[in-house]
Design a protein around this motif. Structure first.
Motif, PDB file in Angstrom:
ATOM      1  N   VAL A  49      -9.581  -6.930  33.998  1.00 52.96           N
ATOM      2  CA  VAL A  49      -8.579  -7.551  33.128  1.00 52.96           C
ATOM      3  C   VAL A  49      -9.255  -8.301  31.978  1.00 52.96           C
ATOM      4  N   TYR A  50     -10.326  -9.008  32.284  1.00 52.13           N
ATOM      5  CA  TYR A  50     -11.046  -9.789  31.264  1.00 52.13           C
ATOM      6  C   TYR A  50     -11.551  -8.891  30.130  1.00 52.13           C
ATOM      7  N   PHE A  51     -12.051  -7.701  30.480  1.00 54.06           N
ATOM      8  CA  PHE A  51     -12.611  -6.821  29.466  1.00 54.06           C
ATOM      9  C   PHE A  51     -11.558  -5.935  28.796  1.00 54.06           C
ATOM     10  N   LEU A  52     -10.472  -5.637  29.496  1.00 55.16           N
ATOM     11  CA  LEU A  52      -9.486  -4.706  28.955  1.00 55.16           C
ATOM     12  C   LEU A  52      -8.398  -5.388  28.122  1.00 55.16           C
ATOM     13  N   VAL A  53      -8.149  -6.668  28.362  1.00 55.26           N
ATOM     14  CA  VAL A  53      -7.114  -7.359  27.590  1.00 55.26           C
ATOM     15  C   VAL A  53      -7.419  -7.359  26.091  1.00 55.26           C
ATOM     16  N   PRO A  54      -8.648  -7.664  25.644  1.00 56.65           N
ATOM     17  CA  PRO A  54      -8.907  -7.583  24.188  1.00 56.65           C
ATOM     18  C   PRO A  54      -8.707  -6.186  23.623  1.00 56.65           C
ATOM     19  N   VAL A  55      -9.055  -5.164  24.398  1.00 56.57           N
ATOM     20  CA  VAL A  55      -8.844  -3.789  23.926  1.00 56.57           C
ATOM     21  C   VAL A  55      -7.358  -3.495  23.801  1.00 56.57           C
ATOM     22  N   TYR A  56      -6.588  -3.956  24.786  1.00 56.59           N
ATOM     23  CA  TYR A  56      -5.138  -3.762  24.717  1.00 56.59           C
ATOM     24  C   TYR A  56      -4.559  -4.470  23.498  1.00 56.59           C
ATOM     25  N   TRP A  57      -5.000  -5.708  23.258  1.00 55.26           N
ATOM     26  CA  TRP A  57      -4.509  -6.431  22.077  1.00 55.26           C
ATOM     27  C   TRP A  57      -4.862  -5.680  20.805  1.00 55.26           C
ATOM     28  N   LEU A  58      -6.046  -5.095  20.752  1.00 59.50           N
ATOM     29  CA  LEU A  58      -6.457  -4.353  19.562  1.00 59.50           C
ATOM     30  C   LEU A  58      -5.587  -3.119  19.359  1.00 59.50           C
ATOM     31  N   VAL A 226     -30.474   8.961  28.843  1.00 59.98           N
ATOM     32  CA  VAL A 226     -29.073   8.690  28.515  1.00 59.98           C
ATOM     33  C   VAL A 226     -28.831   7.194  28.434  1.00 59.98           C
ATOM     34  N   THR A 227     -29.426   6.449  29.349  1.00 62.64           N
ATOM     35  CA  THR A 227     -29.280   4.994  29.323  1.00 62.64           C
ATOM     36  C   THR A 227     -29.866   4.401  28.050  1.00 62.64           C
ATOM     37  N   VAL A 228     -31.075   4.836  27.697  1.00 61.27           N
ATOM     38  CA  VAL A 228     -31.716   4.332  26.476  1.00 61.27           C
ATOM     39  C   VAL A 228     -30.886   4.705  25.255  1.00 61.27           C
ATOM     40  N   PHE A 229     -30.397   5.946  25.218  1.00 60.86           N
ATOM     41  CA  PHE A 229     -29.598   6.386  24.067  1.00 60.86           C
ATOM     42  C   PHE A 229     -28.333   5.547  23.923  1.00 60.86           C
ATOM     43  N   LEU A 230     -27.620   5.324  25.015  1.00 65.47           N
ATOM     44  CA  LEU A 230     -26.377   4.552  24.935  1.00 65.47           C
ATOM     45  C   LEU A 230     -26.646   3.110  24.542  1.00 65.47           C
ATOM     46  N   PHE A 231     -27.669   2.497  25.151  1.00 64.10           N
ATOM     47  CA  PHE A 231     -28.001   1.122  24.802  1.00 64.10           C
ATOM     48  C   PHE A 231     -28.358   1.010  23.317  1.00 64.10           C
ATOM     49  N   GLN A 232     -29.175   1.932  22.846  1.00 65.38           N
ATOM     50  CA  GLN A 232     -29.607   1.852  21.454  1.00 65.38           C
ATOM     51  C   GLN A 232     -28.468   2.198  20.496  1.00 65.38           C
ATOM     52  N   PHE A 233     -27.632   3.158  20.859  1.00 58.58           N
ATOM     53  CA  PHE A 233     -26.498   3.510  20.003  1.00 58.58           C
ATOM     54  C   PHE A 233     -25.557   2.321  19.854  1.00 58.58           C
ATOM     55  N   VAL A 234     -25.222   1.687  20.984  1.00 62.72           N
ATOM     56  CA  VAL A 234     -24.325   0.534  20.923  1.00 62.72           C
ATOM     57  C   VAL A 234     -24.972  -0.612  20.152  1.00 62.72           C
ATOM     58  N   HIS A 235     -26.272  -0.817  20.363  1.00 65.46           N
ATOM     59  CA  HIS A 235     -26.970  -1.891  19.650  1.00 65.46           C
ATOM     60  C   HIS A 235     -26.942  -1.656  18.139  1.00 65.46           C
ATOM     61  N   ILE A 236     -27.248  -0.454  17.705  1.00 63.76           N
ATOM     62  CA  ILE A 236     -27.257  -0.166  16.263  1.00 63.76           C
ATOM     63  C   ILE A 236     -25.839  -0.192  15.703  1.00 63.76           C
ATOM     64  N   LEU A 282     -10.500   1.578  15.251  1.00 62.35           N
ATOM     65  CA  LEU A 282     -11.166   2.873  15.085  1.00 62.35           C
ATOM     66  C   LEU A 282     -12.657   2.794  15.411  1.00 62.35           C
ATOM     67  N   SER A 283     -13.250   1.622  15.206  1.00 64.97           N
ATOM     68  CA  SER A 283     -14.691   1.511  15.417  1.00 64.97           C
ATOM     69  C   SER A 283     -15.083   1.570  16.891  1.00 64.97           C
ATOM     70  N   VAL A 284     -14.151   1.246  17.809  1.00 64.90           N
ATOM     71  CA  VAL A 284     -14.494   1.291  19.228  1.00 64.90           C
ATOM     72  C   VAL A 284     -14.292   2.682  19.826  1.00 64.90           C
ATOM     73  N   LEU A 285     -13.593   3.563  19.123  1.00 66.22           N
ATOM     74  CA  LEU A 285     -13.323   4.888  19.679  1.00 66.22           C
ATOM     75  C   LEU A 285     -14.589   5.704  19.909  1.00 66.22           C
ATOM     76  N   PRO A 286     -15.552   5.753  18.971  1.00 62.53           N
ATOM     77  CA  PRO A 286     -16.773   6.525  19.258  1.00 62.53           C
ATOM     78  C   PRO A 286     -17.524   6.029  20.479  1.00 62.53           C
ATOM     79  N   LEU A 287     -17.547   4.720  20.701  1.00 60.57           N
ATOM     80  CA  LEU A 287     -18.241   4.189  21.863  1.00 60.57           C
ATOM     81  C   LEU A 287     -17.537   4.599  23.153  1.00 60.57           C
ATOM     82  N   MET A 288     -16.212   4.590  23.150  1.00 64.34           N
ATOM     83  CA  MET A 288     -15.468   4.996  24.333  1.00 64.34           C
ATOM     84  C   MET A 288     -15.677   6.477  24.631  1.00 64.34           C
ATOM     85  N   VAL A 289     -15.633   7.300  23.588  1.00 62.65           N
ATOM     86  CA  VAL A 289     -15.832   8.739  23.778  1.00 62.65           C
ATOM     87  C   VAL A 289     -17.248   9.020  24.272  1.00 62.65           C
TER      88      VAL A 289
END
Length: 308
Positions: A49-58, A226-236, A282-289
């Motif tokens: 709930v803590y993490f999904l409520v901001p997404v729902y509001w968005l 895959v872990t390194v790629f995701l961490f670095q992608f999200v960081h950048i 729109l900016s969070v959609l690529p990270l979710m996909v």
């Protein structure tokens, strides 16, 4: 004797039944007690709930105009027209948001791929090739994990200014290629997941080091990569301070810097509030996909059965 045997058998059967009853009450063999499972699932539900409520509001806010953002209940829809509002966002200032989106994809995609390959090569070399000073080099990478990126932004700007690369795509891409955490993770994973006997067998079969790395090692290290790629992608993707220091041309901005620029002008142009919220959605959609597509590669046992 017969009566004693019957009593003994009946006692054993009763013990088995009582043991089965105790196991059933505990939730089955090998399972934690019921109260522990209830506590664990309750804590996970609260975290979700803590993490999904901001997404729902968005999601809800992306369907509203500027008046609706401030004049209606924030957690429910009011005259939702998301396609119209997102279309206005994409058309604003000749599609500057689309350019920022493409810039973020370039920075995060190219930077994460290059960083993953470099981290894999460095981690594999540190794990499997003994050479003088190897532990010193590894300790330097560990020290790099402790240094915050904001502390390096100004020295990097001065360096890139000297070589004429400030305010270019390279000013953001080149620093993003280096990931001390990625090197550390790949070194640890390569030491555990890449057997020395498998490497020796490949060398005996005549495979060169480059072929072993690209055809064998990278496949064995897939979960770590895959872990390194995701961490670095999200960081950048979420990086704000480095582009702020390096870039002065708005056409080179990534999404985070561009949206922050809009919030600075929103008091004079209230429509930018709506565009900022829609752009953040729109900016969070690529990270979710990306997370949904790549999570299947997080599995263990890739080398099981490869060495007899």
């Amino acid at each position: 004797m017969t009566l004693v045997s019957e009593d003994r058998d009946s006692g054993r059967a009763a013990a088995r039944r009582s043991g089965a009853t105790a196991v059933a009450k505990a939730g089955g063999p090998g399972r934690p007690p019921l109260r522990h499972r209830i506590i664990t699932r309750s804590l996970l539900a609260v975290a979700a709930v803590y993490f999904l409520v901001p997404v729902y509001w968005l999601v809800v806010s992306a369907t509203k105009n500027t008046e609706g953002l401030f004049g209606t209940f924030g957690f429910w829809f009011a005259d939702p027209r998301p396609l119209e509002y997102l279309g206005d966002l994409l058309a604003y200032e000749d599609g500057i948001y689309v350019r920022w989106f493409a810039n973020s994809l370039l920075y995060a995609g190219a930077g994460a791929v290059a960083s993953t390959l470099l981290s894999a090569a460095a981690g594999y070399a540190l794990a499997k090739f003994p050479f003088p000073g190897r532990e010193t080099v590894f300790n330097v990478f560990l020290a790099g994990v402790l240094i915050p990126g904001t502390a390096l932004a100004l020295p990097l700007y001065l360096l890139f200014s000297e070589i004429g690369l400030a305010n270019t795509y390279w000013a953001v891409l080149v620093p993003s290629v280096v990931s001390p955490f990625g090197v550390y993770l790949c070194r640890i994973y390569a030491a555990a997941a890449v057997p020395d006997s498998l490497l020796e067998a490949a060398r005996i079969d005549g495979a060169g080091e480059a072929r072993i790395f690209f055809r064998l090692v990278l496949r064995l290290m897939t979960p770590a990569l895959v872990t390194v790629f995701l961490f670095q992608f999200v960081h950048i993707w979420n990086n704000f301070f480095l582009p702020l220091v390096m870039l002065s041309d708005s056409d080179l901005y990534p999404l985070q810097l561009g949206l922050t620029t809009w919030t600075g002008y929103a008091d004079r142009q209230p429509v930018l509030y709506q565009y900022t919220v829609g752009g953040a959605f729109l900016s969070v959609l690529p990270l979710m996909v990306l997370m949904g597509v790549l999570q299947r590669y997080w599995r263990t046992g890739l080398t099981e059965g490869s060495v007899k």
